[in-house]
Write a protein that holds these residues in place. Structure first.
Motif, PDB file in Angstrom:
ATOM      1  N   GLY A  92       9.559   3.767  -3.396  1.00  0.00           N
ATOM      2  CA  GLY A  92       9.893   4.922  -4.204  1.00  0.00           C
ATOM      3  C   GLY A  92       8.909   5.150  -5.332  1.00  0.00           C
ATOM      4  N   GLU A  93       9.173   6.177  -6.133  1.00  0.00           N
ATOM      5  CA  GLU A  93       8.359   6.472  -7.300  1.00  0.00           C
ATOM      6  C   GLU A  93       9.018   5.874  -8.533  1.00  0.00           C
ATOM      7  OE1 GLU A  93       6.249  10.229  -9.660  1.00  0.00           O
ATOM      8  OE2 GLU A  93       7.652  10.594  -8.011  1.00  0.00           O
ATOM      9  N   VAL A  94       8.233   5.153  -9.307  1.00  0.00           N
ATOM     10  CA  VAL A  94       8.715   4.526 -10.543  1.00  0.00           C
ATOM     11  C   VAL A  94       7.908   5.136 -11.681  1.00  0.00           C
ATOM     12  CG1 VAL A  94       9.083   2.359 -11.772  1.00  0.00           C
ATOM     13  CG2 VAL A  94       9.188   2.406  -9.269  1.00  0.00           C
ATOM     14  N   ILE A  95       8.557   5.905 -12.547  1.00  0.00           N
ATOM     15  CA  ILE A  95       7.812   6.627 -13.575  1.00  0.00           C
ATOM     16  C   ILE A  95       8.510   6.518 -14.922  1.00  0.00           C
ATOM     17  CG2 ILE A  95       8.958   8.782 -12.876  1.00  0.00           C
ATOM     18  CD1 ILE A  95       6.408  10.250 -13.852  1.00  0.00           C
ATOM     19  N   LYS A 141       5.621  -5.916  -1.377  1.00  0.00           N
ATOM     20  CA  LYS A 141       4.804  -4.746  -1.081  1.00  0.00           C
ATOM     21  C   LYS A 141       5.219  -3.571  -1.965  1.00  0.00           C
ATOM     22  CE  LYS A 141       4.129  -5.882   3.824  1.00  0.00           C
ATOM     23  NZ  LYS A 141       4.299  -5.391   5.226  1.00  0.00           N
ATOM     24  N   ASN A 142       4.226  -2.887  -2.452  1.00  0.00           N
ATOM     25  CA  ASN A 142       4.469  -1.612  -3.119  1.00  0.00           C
ATOM     26  C   ASN A 142       3.746  -0.527  -2.349  1.00  0.00           C
ATOM     27  OD1 ASN A 142       5.108   0.465  -4.884  1.00  0.00           O
ATOM     28  ND2 ASN A 142       3.387   0.007  -6.234  1.00  0.00           N
ATOM     29  N   THR A 143       4.518   0.276  -1.646  1.00  0.00           N
ATOM     30  CA  THR A 143       3.960   1.402  -0.905  1.00  0.00           C
ATOM     31  C   THR A 143       4.268   2.718  -1.615  1.00  0.00           C
ATOM     32  OG1 THR A 143       5.970   1.611   0.449  1.00  0.00           O
ATOM     33  CG2 THR A 143       4.221   0.169   1.275  1.00  0.00           C
ATOM     34  N   GLY A 144       4.945   2.622  -2.734  1.00  0.00           N
ATOM     35  CA  GLY A 144       5.348   3.799  -3.480  1.00  0.00           C
ATOM     36  C   GLY A 144       4.381   4.132  -4.599  1.00  0.00           C
ATOM     37  N   ILE A 145       4.915   4.721  -5.661  1.00  0.00           N
ATOM     38  CA  ILE A 145       4.105   5.188  -6.784  1.00  0.00           C
ATOM     39  C   ILE A 145       4.588   4.550  -8.073  1.00  0.00           C
ATOM     40  CG2 ILE A 145       3.408   7.192  -8.145  1.00  0.00           C
ATOM     41  CD1 ILE A 145       3.874   8.898  -5.660  1.00  0.00           C
ATOM     42  N   ALA A 146       3.663   3.950  -8.825  1.00  0.00           N
ATOM     43  CA  ALA A 146       3.945   3.462 -10.171  1.00  0.00           C
ATOM     44  C   ALA A 146       3.149   4.327 -11.132  1.00  0.00           C
ATOM     45  CB  ALA A 146       3.550   1.993 -10.314  1.00  0.00           C
ATOM     46  N   SER A 147       3.835   5.029 -12.020  1.00  0.00           N
ATOM     47  CA  SER A 147       3.115   5.936 -12.903  1.00  0.00           C
ATOM     48  C   SER A 147       3.765   5.966 -14.275  1.00  0.00           C
ATOM     49  CB  SER A 147       3.053   7.353 -12.315  1.00  0.00           C
ATOM     50  OG  SER A 147       4.340   7.909 -12.201  1.00  0.00           O
ATOM     51  N   GLY A 148       2.982   6.370 -15.249  1.00  0.00           N
ATOM     52  CA  GLY A 148       3.485   6.429 -16.610  1.00  0.00           C
ATOM     53  C   GLY A 148       2.784   7.509 -17.389  1.00  0.00           C
ATOM     54  N   ALA A 149       3.483   8.037 -18.377  1.00  0.00           N
ATOM     55  CA  ALA A 149       2.923   9.077 -19.228  1.00  0.00           C
ATOM     56  C   ALA A 149       3.378   8.850 -20.653  1.00  0.00           C
ATOM     57  CB  ALA A 149       3.385  10.457 -18.752  1.00  0.00           C
ATOM     58  N   GLY A 161       1.156  -1.481 -13.496  1.00  0.00           N
ATOM     59  CA  GLY A 161       0.678  -2.424 -12.498  1.00  0.00           C
ATOM     60  C   GLY A 161       1.281  -2.113 -11.147  1.00  0.00           C
ATOM     61  N   GLY A 162       0.503  -2.242 -10.093  1.00  0.00           N
ATOM     62  CA  GLY A 162       1.024  -1.984  -8.757  1.00  0.00           C
ATOM     63  C   GLY A 162       2.163  -2.912  -8.381  1.00  0.00           C
ATOM     64  N   SER A 178      -0.370  -0.774  -1.342  1.00  0.00           N
ATOM     65  CA  SER A 178      -0.980   0.323  -0.586  1.00  0.00           C
ATOM     66  C   SER A 178      -0.533   1.670  -1.142  1.00  0.00           C
ATOM     67  CB  SER A 178      -0.611   0.221   0.902  1.00  0.00           C
ATOM     68  OG  SER A 178       0.798   0.250   1.071  1.00  0.00           O
ATOM     69  N   GLY A 179       0.271   1.632  -2.175  1.00  0.00           N
ATOM     70  CA  GLY A 179       0.737   2.852  -2.809  1.00  0.00           C
ATOM     71  C   GLY A 179      -0.210   3.310  -3.904  1.00  0.00           C
ATOM     72  N   THR A 180       0.342   4.013  -4.884  1.00  0.00           N
ATOM     73  CA  THR A 180      -0.458   4.651  -5.927  1.00  0.00           C
ATOM     74  C   THR A 180      -0.093   4.129  -7.302  1.00  0.00           C
ATOM     75  OG1 THR A 180      -0.653   6.675  -4.612  1.00  0.00           O
ATOM     76  CG2 THR A 180      -1.045   6.865  -6.980  1.00  0.00           C
ATOM     77  N   VAL A 181      -1.113   3.861  -8.104  1.00  0.00           N
ATOM     78  CA  VAL A 181      -0.931   3.512  -9.511  1.00  0.00           C
ATOM     79  C   VAL A 181      -1.685   4.571 -10.300  1.00  0.00           C
ATOM     80  CG1 VAL A 181      -1.277   1.768 -11.292  1.00  0.00           C
ATOM     81  CG2 VAL A 181      -0.814   1.055  -8.944  1.00  0.00           C
TER      82      VAL A 181
END
Length: 299
Positions: A92-95, A141-149, A161-162, A178-181
């Protein structure tokens, strides 16, 4: 929360928000949902922090420092837990989004974790007891999205961090990203890494792969130093116990490090010849003792 200027424990996770004792294990857990948290750090709450992870929000004691700076990481032995996270996956996406008031110190330069907002694909913040009694993250495994603002008058505090946002006395083995940071919505970060955002003491990364997309935005005047970024580790800082990066397969789909200062961009073109110089960044004593060995280029 407790009284003004103190956040004793503040974590949010896809499976568990806070793990605050020894012997806790997360095995084969999966999260595919979206986790999103907004945090305002006003002038009356400048010592607050927040940890957000796809599986676990926080597996660490509060920061051992001044009475008004209890945070989501630990730098001294004896204040963490022997948490075990194995075979878990975040799709999933973690933001985490934050509005930070003037006066905050970003990713601090005084061995202090206060005000850090940590985001990890698996865990936001994690700390073991010591080099002999570590926390462990294995075969996740992290195939999702880790993002911050973060939006601030003068400082930026989100670390990504992934696998883990902030880690101390932690062994990470066989994990795959394999996801996005990424920086969210064009905001500036404090630190970012494909596996760990900020390593404090005794963080050992071994095996596994980084094959996802890394897109991190910085600004020198805000983060106090040059961009704190790395394919594996965003920054190792204030380390008294050696950390290491060994035998990781490196081949991110993209690696974009943007430095807004003066309109200058720093987006390295990676290759088998130069990728080792982009594995991590360091600060202070960590520069001379972090070990990187046996890592391979997969592209």
């Amino acid at each position: 929360q407790t009284s003004t200027n103190r956040t004793a424990r503040d974590g949010m996770g896809g499976i568990c928000g806070l793990s605050y004792l020894d012997g806790v294990e997360f095995t084969n857990c999966k999260n595919s949902g979206k986790l999103e948290r907004y945090r305002y750090l006003g002038t009356a709450n400048i010592n607050n922090s927040m940890s957000l992870g796809g599986i676990l929000g926080q597996g660490a004691s509060w920061y051992v420092g001044s009475a008004d700076a209890r945070e989501a990481k630990a730098t001294a032995s004896g204040v963490g837990f022997n948490t075990l996270i194995t075979g878990c996956e975040n799709a999933g996406e973690v933001i985490l989004k934050a509005r930070v008031a003037s006066g905050n110190n970003g990713v601090n330069t005084n061995n202090n974790a206060n005000r850090n907002l940590a985001v990890g694909g698996i865990v936001g913040a994690i700390s073991g007891h010591s080099t002999e009694k570590t926390a462990q993250i294995k075969n996740c495994k992290n195939t999702g999205i880790a993002s911050g603002a973060s939006w601030s008058l003068d400082q930026y505090v989100v670390v990504l961090g992934g696998i883990a946002g902030i880690a101390s006395y932690t062994d990470l083995s066989g994990n795959e990203v394999s996801g996005t940071v990424k920086s969210a919505e064009g905001s500036i970060l404090g630190a970012g890494g494909g596996i760990v955002g900020v390593a404090v003491n005794g963080v050992n990364i071994s095996g596994g792969k980084v094959t996802g997309d890394l897109s991190l935005l910085f600004e020198n005047s805000k983060t106090k130093v040059t961009p704190r970024a790395g394919i594996c580790l965003g920054i190792a800082m204030y380390t008294v116990t050696a950390s290491s990066i060994k035998n990781v397969s490196i081949g991110p789909k993209s690696y974009e490090i943007t430095n807004k200062t003066g309109g200058q961009l720093t987006n390295p073109t990676l290759s088998a010849e130069n990728f080792t110089s982009h594995l991590y960044s360091t600060f202070g004593s960590a520069t001379s003792i972090l070990v990187a060995d046996g890592n391979t280029w997969a592209n």
